[in-house]
Write a protein that holds these residues in place. Structure first.
Motif, PDB file in Angstrom:
ATOM      1  N   GLU A  91      -9.427  17.780 -30.458  1.00  0.00           N
ATOM      2  CA  GLU A  91      -9.868  19.140 -32.050  1.00  0.00           C
ATOM      3  C   GLU A  91      -8.774  18.364 -33.298  1.00  0.00           C
ATOM      4  O   GLU A  91      -8.806  18.457 -34.272  1.00  0.00           O
ATOM      5  CB  GLU A  91      -8.613  20.506 -31.375  1.00  0.00           C
ATOM      6  CG  GLU A  91     -10.252  21.329 -30.632  1.00  0.00           C
ATOM      7  CD  GLU A  91      -9.591  22.414 -29.976  1.00  0.00           C
ATOM      8  OE1 GLU A  91      -8.462  22.614 -30.212  1.00  0.00           O
ATOM      9  OE2 GLU A  91     -10.383  22.991 -29.992  1.00  0.00           O
TER      10      GLU A  91
ATOM     11  N   HIS B 296     -14.021  24.460 -34.764  1.00  0.00           N
ATOM     12  CA  HIS B 296     -14.262  23.742 -35.508  1.00  0.00           C
ATOM     13  C   HIS B 296     -16.239  23.645 -35.420  1.00  0.00           C
ATOM     14  O   HIS B 296     -16.521  23.436 -36.390  1.00  0.00           O
ATOM     15  CB  HIS B 296     -13.498  22.305 -34.766  1.00  0.00           C
ATOM     16  CG  HIS B 296     -13.785  20.740 -36.325  1.00  0.00           C
ATOM     17  ND1 HIS B 296     -12.965  21.289 -37.263  1.00  0.00           N
ATOM     18  CD2 HIS B 296     -15.596  19.840 -36.029  1.00  0.00           C
ATOM     19  CE1 HIS B 296     -13.882  20.020 -37.934  1.00  0.00           C
ATOM     20  NE2 HIS B 296     -14.978  19.618 -37.309  1.00  0.00           N
TER      21      HIS B 296
ATOM     22  N   TYR C  53     -17.829  25.894 -38.068  1.00  0.00           N
ATOM     23  CA  TYR C  53     -17.937  25.686 -39.190  1.00  0.00           C
ATOM     24  C   TYR C  53     -19.072  24.147 -39.447  1.00  0.00           C
ATOM     25  O   TYR C  53     -18.674  24.174 -40.256  1.00  0.00           O
ATOM     26  CB  TYR C  53     -16.105  25.415 -39.546  1.00  0.00           C
ATOM     27  CG  TYR C  53     -15.167  26.323 -39.212  1.00  0.00           C
ATOM     28  CD1 TYR C  53     -15.265  27.895 -39.607  1.00  0.00           C
ATOM     29  CD2 TYR C  53     -14.649  25.742 -38.993  1.00  0.00           C
ATOM     30  CE1 TYR C  53     -15.248  28.533 -38.613  1.00  0.00           C
ATOM     31  CE2 TYR C  53     -13.165  26.925 -38.342  1.00  0.00           C
ATOM     32  CZ  TYR C  53     -13.827  28.254 -38.414  1.00  0.00           C
ATOM     33  OH  TYR C  53     -12.389  29.178 -37.627  1.00  0.00           O
ATOM     34  N   ASP C  54     -19.306  23.953 -38.509  1.00  0.00           N
ATOM     35  CA  ASP C  54     -20.284  22.738 -38.142  1.00  0.00           C
ATOM     36  C   ASP C  54     -21.692  23.264 -38.840  1.00  0.00           C
ATOM     37  O   ASP C  54     -22.064  24.208 -37.776  1.00  0.00           O
ATOM     38  CB  ASP C  54     -20.700  21.927 -37.293  1.00  0.00           C
ATOM     39  CG  ASP C  54     -21.588  21.528 -37.356  1.00  0.00           C
ATOM     40  OD1 ASP C  54     -21.796  20.627 -38.527  1.00  0.00           O
ATOM     41  OD2 ASP C  54     -21.952  20.460 -35.939  1.00  0.00           O
TER      42      ASP C  54
END
Ligand code: C2E
Ligand code: MG
Ligand code: MG
Ligand code: MG
Length: 294
Positions: A87, A126, A129-130
């Motif tokens: 991360e 994460h 948000y891709d």
């Protein structure tokens, strides 16, 4: 920490702070990051899975997909540790892609062998948000012709809270594909109930830190019981994780928790061992049910 140390070792995302042996620790992490990048490229990660069992019927109702990294020098590494590392090093996207490929290919193989068992994949904040993630997942469904109820996703409460609106949008898109969604580590993320209620999720997984001590610690037992009630009132399935003793299973059964996952049932195992394990589980549990006088 001095500036030079900060340069090579950015303590982002609430990463654990260290005082002694800092430089050594940073060097180790940097070298592990390079190794992880290679491990992903060279396909050195492993797909493990851990069964989830319906408490009332003792039937296996799914499995959680868990990544493992067998390092050529350091051996099996702690998953918790290298996920955090990934991360912080911007390696979560390739890791998630590796995992998705592994999970779809496993699901296809099981289906071909006559076993339709759902696999749930852990996503990091994460991943939400891709913007390409959902397209990639959609593409995998059509490539492997795996049906949507066989792939599920788990998102931690804290990942969902980082950017609640972005998370809501990603979840809504996944839900439209017909995918089942779980809130992982429930109870640890300080999310507001009104926000949770808006999320298109199907299940909550009560964090193991509440489940494990529930026999000895009355506060934990109270939290578990009220979470089950809350979940059921919101029409959600409730899963308890970290079920590692018969006593805890019995307590969960008494308060009508739906699903259990934990060492009592099985440790995570290499995915290719799963169908043998399940056959054995079915054999043991059928035997139990047919013992005269029980
Ligand atoms: P999680 O999703 O909450 O997974 C449950 C963890 O609890 C697993 O650890 C599992 O081995 C462990 N566990 C299950 N039952 C018991 C039990 O009865 N007793 C004890 N002591 N532990 C139990 P694991 O596999 O080390 O994974 C740790 C965390 O790493 C996971 O927590 C998840 O947040 C993350 N993770 C694992 N695989 C992936 C992945 O492919 N992608 C992402 N983004 N995160 C992953
Ligand atoms: Mg999980
Ligand atoms: Mg969990
Ligand atoms: Mg956890």
């Amino acid at each position: 920490a001095n500036a030079a140390t900060n340069d090579v070792c950015p303590a982002r995302g609430g990463y654990a702070l260290y005082t002694g042996g800092q430089e050594q620790e940073c060097t180790r992490r940097l070298s592990l990051m390079g190794d992880l990048r290679q491990a992903i490229e060279r396909n050195e990660l492993l797909l493990y899975c851990q069964p989830k069992v319906d408490i009332a019927s003792r039937r296996v109702c799914g499995t959680e997909a868990l990544v493992r990294w067998q390092h050529p020098v350091h051996g099996m590494l702690s998953t918790m540790e290298f996920i955090k590392l990934a991360e912080n090093a911007g390696l979560i996207t390739p890791l998630t892609h590796w995992m998705l490929d592994a999970v779809f290919s496993q699901s296809y193989a099981w289906h071909e062998a006559g076993l339709d068992r759902a696999l749930s994949v852990n996503l990091s904040a994460h991943d939400l948000y891709d913007p390409m993630l959902v397209d990639r997942i959609q593409c995998l469904f059509s490539t492997w012709s795996v049906s949507p109820e066989l792939i599920q996703f788990e998102l931690t409460e804290s990942a969902l809270m980082q950017e609640p609106l972005v998370a809501l949008e990603a979840l809504t898109r996944l839900k439209k594909l017909g995918i089942r969604l779980f809130i992982d580590d429930f109870g640890t993320g300080y999310s507001s109930l009104s926000y949770l209620q808006k999320l298109p999720v199907d299940s909550i997984k009560i964090d193991q830190s509440f489940v494990m001590p529930m026999e000895a610690n009355n506060d934990s037992a109270v939290i578990v019981r009220s979470t089950i009630e809350l979940g059921h009132n919101l029409d959600l399935e409730v899963v308890a994780e970290g079920v590692d003793s018969q006593a805890v299973w019995n307590l969960l059964s008494a308060v009508e928790c739906d699903v259990a996952q934990g060492y009592l049932i099985s440790m995570p195992m290499p995915a290719e061992q799963f169908s043998d394990w399940e056959n054995e589980w079915v054999r043991m549990n059928t035997a139990k049910l047919t013992v005269p006088g029980q």
